[in-house]
Motif scaffolding. Structure first.
Motif: not given
Length: 143
Positions: A83-94
């Motif tokens: 996202w916006e050029g950076k690799v991001c990581e995190g918890s999400e809810v589907l």
């Protein structure tokens, strides 16, 4: 065995084969016309959220506005994305919502307008097969 005797003996089978071909064509044509009716085609819409609270809020809105018949929320999804050029990581809810194809534009626009993300994931799946009574229930709930 001569050809004429063979044809005479096997002619009943050719009649059965012709009837089977007509039945198969009719079945395929019926199936095709059934899938053209978008109110009968089910969709599963998937989107993700950063929090359970946001997912529940959207779920209630979708049900109350009759855009979805059923919403399921699943915690514990781990996402990795750029996202916006950076690799991001995190918890999400589907969140997955069951609806019909003729509600696709309405539900897609609703999610995009009311989602806390700048660019929400809005993906749809169309199940090829589903239990008929369940399909009728979904149709009735979103009308």
């Amino acid at each position: 065995m001569k050809k004429q005797q063979w044809l005479k003996r096997h002619k009943p089978f050719s009649k059965i084969k012709s009837q089977a071909s007509v039945w198969l064509f009719s079945f395929i044509q019926f199936k095709y016309t059934m899938t053209k009716d978008q109110s009968a085609e089910l969709l599963i819409i998937v989107t993700s959220f950063a929090s359970l609270e946001d997912a529940k809020k959207m779920g209630h809105q979708l049900i109350e506005s009759r855009l979805a018949a059923c919403v399921q929320i699943q915690e514990g999804v781990h996402s990795i994305y750029r996202w916006e050029g950076k690799v991001c990581e995190g918890s999400e809810v589907l969140l997955s919502a069951k609806t019909v194809a003729d509600k696709w534009m309405d539900i897609s626009n609703f999610i995009q307008s009311n989602h806390p993300y700048d660019l929400p994931e809005v993906i749809t799946y169309a199940p090829e097969k589903f239990e008929a009574l369940y399909g009728k229930w979904v149709q009735a709930e979103v009308k």
